[in-house]
Design an enzyme around this catalytic site. Sequence first.
Site, mmCIF file in Angstrom:
data_model
loop_
_atom_site.group_PDB
_atom_site.id
_atom_site.type_symbol
_atom_site.label_atom_id
_atom_site.label_comp_id
_atom_site.label_asym_id
_atom_site.label_seq_id
_atom_site.Cartn_x
_atom_site.Cartn_y
_atom_site.Cartn_z
ATOM 1 N N ASP B 119 -2.552 -12.226 -4.150
ATOM 2 C CA ASP B 119 -2.785 -12.183 -2.702
ATOM 3 C C ASP B 119 -2.700 -13.616 -2.180
ATOM 4 O OD1 ASP B 119 -5.229 -12.780 -4.118
ATOM 5 O OD2 ASP B 119 -6.316 -12.571 -2.242
ATOM 6 N N GLU B 182 -8.515 -12.508 -4.295
ATOM 7 C CA GLU B 182 -9.088 -13.814 -4.604
ATOM 8 C C GLU B 182 -9.375 -14.641 -3.351
ATOM 9 O OE1 GLU B 182 -9.514 -18.017 -5.756
ATOM 10 O OE2 GLU B 182 -8.009 -17.204 -4.422
#
Lengths: 488, 488
Positions: B119, B182
Site C-alpha cells: 500500500d 502499513e
Amino acid sequence: MLFVLSILSWLMCQVVLSPVPQNGIFQYINDHQDEYVQRLKDWVAVESDSSDPEKRDLVNHMMQLTKDFIVKLGGKVEMVELGEQEHPSGKKIILPPVILAEIGNDPNKPTVCFYGHVDVQSAKKEDGWLTEPYTVVEKDGNLYGRGTSDDKGQILALLHAVEAVNTIGIPVNVKFIIEGMEEVGSDGLDKLVEDKKDTFLSNVDYIVVTDTPWLSKKPGITYGARGNCYFILEVQGARRDLHSGGFGGTVYEAMSDLIYLLDTLVDVKGHILIPGIYDAVAPLNEKEIKLYKELEFNLKDLEADTGISKFLHDTKEELLLYRWRYPSLSIHGIEGAFSGTGTKTVIPAKVIGKFSIRQVPNMNPSVVEKQVADYLQSKFAERKSPNKINVTMVIGAKPWLADMNEPQYLAARKAVKRVFNTDADMIRAGGTIPIAKNFEEVLGKSVMLLGIGGPDDAAHGQNEKISKFNYIEGTKLYAAFLQELASI
Amino acid sequence: MLFVLSILSWLMCQVVLSPVPQNGIFQYINDHQDEYVQRLKDWVAVESDSSDPEKRDLVNHMMQLTKDFIVKLGGKVEMVELGEQEHPSGKKIILPPVILAEIGNDPNKPTVCFYGHVDVQSAKKEDGWLTEPYTVVEKDGNLYGRGTSDDKGQILALLHAVEAVNTIGIPVNVKFIIEGMEEVGSDGLDKLVEDKKDTFLSNVDYIVVTDTPWLSKKPGITYGARGNCYFILEVQGARRDLHSGGFGGTVYEAMSDLIYLLDTLVDVKGHILIPGIYDAVAPLNEKEIKLYKELEFNLKDLEADTGISKFLHDTKEELLLYRWRYPSLSIHGIEGAFSGTGTKTVIPAKVIGKFSIRQVPNMNPSVVEKQVADYLQSKFAERKSPNKINVTMVIGAKPWLADMNEPQYLAARKAVKRVFNTDADMIRAGGTIPIAKNFEEVLGKSVMLLGIGGPDDAAHGQNEKISKFNYIEGTKLYAAFLQELASI
C-alpha cells in the site's frame, strides 16, 4: 417571517400617546409596561443576526422597524448607507444602514447623543437554550430571548423613556446613532463618526452608550475601560516541519524557544515581568480606594459562575482594582504547533505565540510595544538560540477613562438616586470599548456608558435575558436622566 | 483502470524464466532490468492508497498482483483475511488480506522471513508533484512515482532477487509477510503475528524488514530504533473559557501554568531536565564511537534539506549519536488554547500540552512515565497555583536494538561488500519502528532492517523516487544476501 413582522410593525404604529404630568412620568411608564414588553417581543422576533449574510434582510428590516418607531416618537431620521462589506466567506454584501436621528433641536438646550445597536449575536435552540431564542419568554421575573439585554432591550428602554418624557415635552435635544453591525465589529462606524463630526455630531455635548451591564443588581455607571495591546511572537526554526524521530535531539526547536519566551512574560500571581510596564500606571489615591470599597460585588457569585475557588486576590476591592485599574497579561494560544486531539510527533518549523496586555491610564500602546519587543529580544539573546524571532503588536487599543464629575455623570448619578433610592456604583470595564475611546477622541466630548443590563444577563451566551425589573426601572432611569441633564 | 491492470497482470505472467549459473546472477539481474522497471511501472500504476476507503478495491487488487507474482515465482501463498476496520469517518470497511507466502521448505536450511507492504501514502499531482504520481517517470537516473521507494520498489527488488537466485535453486527457505495497511498503522498485523507464531512463523530464524532507507548513498543496515513515550499534560483552570478583559489579572491562568511546566522540561541545547532520565542510557564505548565516525553522512546535505544553518551538534558523529543513541524531548503543541490565525482574547479554561520523549536502550517506558509525572507534579507544587494538573503517558513504545553480530547481519554485511565493494553503514533510526520490536518480542528472533531506499527518496512526500542504481543494485543486494545467509 417578513410578512408576520410587517403586521407587527403596523400594530406598533397604533400605540396611542396620552399626555401625562411631569411627576407622573414614572406612573406613565408603569402603566405602559405590558406594551413595552410586547414591543420587546416584536423586536426580538426579528432574527437580526449580523454575523450571518443570509439574515442581512432581517437586520435591514430591524433597522426599518427602529426607524419607524423613532419617526412615530416625532424624530427626524436619516438612514446612512455604508456600502459593502466583505464577509469572511469572501462574499460581498451590502452593509445595513446606520440610523442618525434627532428629537428636538433647540440651540438653548444641551444635546445628548445616544449610541446603541439592534443587531444580535447568533443563537440556536440547539446551542443549549431552554427556550426558543427569538421568542421572548417571561419566567421568574426575567424576559428570556436573544437581544433582550444586548441591546434591543436597552435601546427600547431608552426610546420608551423618550416617548414618556416627550408627553410633556422633551427637556434636552436627543440624538441617536443606532447601528446593525455592532456584534461583528461595527464595520464603517468609525468613518461615519469622523464624517459627521462637523454636521450631525457638531452640536453634541454628551455621548451616552446604552449597551452595557451593571456590576451587580445595583445600578452602575461605567466611566472607564482598559485598552488592549495584542502581540504576535513568531519563532522560526527549520524551513519545514520535522519529525521528532529523525530530528529530536539534533535541532534547536522553535517550540521550546517560544515556550521559554512566553514563560518570561508573567508570573504565577499575574505580575507582568516586562521591565517598566507598570511605570506609567496612574497612582491610586485614597478617594479611589474608598470608591472601590463601596462597590456592590460578591466574590461568591463569581466563584459560582466560573467554577474558580481561588482568585488572585481575596477581597472584592482588590479583585476589581486588578480587573479595571491595573494592567494584565494573558497568553491566548499558539498557532502553527499541533493543536488537535490525539498525538502527533511533529517538531513544528514556525510557531506563533499570541498574548495581550490590557493596559490602563496612563499607559501608551506605543511605549508598551517597545517595552515588550525590547524585553523579548533581550531574553531571546540570553538564550543563544540560532532561530529567528519576530515580535509584532497587531492591536494597540488605548484605555479610556472619563471624568466622572462631568455634568452628564452628575445627571446620571442623580437619576439613579431618584429611581432606585441608592447611589450608583461607579464602575469600569476590564475589557476594551473602542467606540467610547473613538467618540472621545474624534468629538472631544464626554462619553459615558449608562446601560441597564444585569451582571448575569449572558449577553453573548445561551439563555440571554433581561430582568423585567431592569427593563422597566431602566426605562425610568433613562427618563430621569433626560430630565436631570436638563436641570444640571 | 482495473481492466487495464488485468491486461498488465496477464502480461507479467508471460515472463520467461531462464536458468543462469550462480556467478551469473548479477548478470541475469543486469539483463532483466528493463523488465524490473516495467513491473515497477505496473505496480505503481495501481493507486493502492490505504488511507482512502474509496481506493480499497485497488489495495486489494495490489495484494492480488503481488500474490500472482509470488505464485509465478513458485511460492505457496495464503491470503489471510483480517476482518473489518472502522475508518476515522465512522464507515466500516473490510481490511485488505495479508499475504503469507513461502518459497522453499527444507528443514536443513535456515528460514528467513521478509516483511514489507504494497500500500502507499496518498498522492495528488496538485500537492506539488512535478509528474503524475501514479505514472513512473524515469529522469536523471531516478524513477519517480508514489511507492517507487516506499515500499513497492523494495518489495519488487526482493522478489526479483528471489526470482534470479531461484533460477539456480534457492539456497534458504524464504517466507514473506506482505501487507496493505502499513501506511495507516498496520491494522491487525500484531494480532496476526501473535496468531501465527506457532504455525507459519514457528520455523523462522531471521526477520528482515525491507522498508527502510539508507543514511547516505552508501548502503546501510539498520539495527536499532528509538522508542517513544508520548505525554499529555492537562491543566484545568476555570470551568469555562474566560475573556481576558473581564478576568485578566484576577485569575490563575491555566495557560501560564502549562507554559511554565513545559518550560521546565528541556533546555535550549536539548538537554532533558527531568531528574534521572539519563540514568539508564547504555554507556557509550570506544568501539561504538568508532562506528559512528565511519558513517557516511554529510551535514551540509541536511542543512540544505531543512534550511537549518546550525544544529545542536557540530560533527556528524555527535549529531547521529543524539539522533539515535540518546533520548530527546520535543514539545509538539497545545490543545484547548487559541490556535487559529488572527486574534482572540480568550483565557482558555483547560489546556493540554503534548510532548514526547524518544528513549533508547536501556530506558524503560514505565520508569520514564514515573520520572516525568513525579517531576511535573513537584514543579507544579513549587508554583503554588490552585489549578489542577494531570499527567498521562498515552504511548509507551519501547526502543529496539539488535545484536549486529547475529548471522543475518554478518550475511547482509558480506552481501553489501560483494555488491557495492564497500562496508555497510551500520545505522539506527531516530524514530520508532514498532513492527521490529514486536517481531523481536513475539518471536524471540533476530530482526534486521535491510532496505534499499535512498536518504532523499521523499518516501511520504511529493516527488517520491528511487534511484535506478538503488533499485537494480538493491536487487543484487537481496540476491547476494540470500546466498550469503545460506553459507554463513
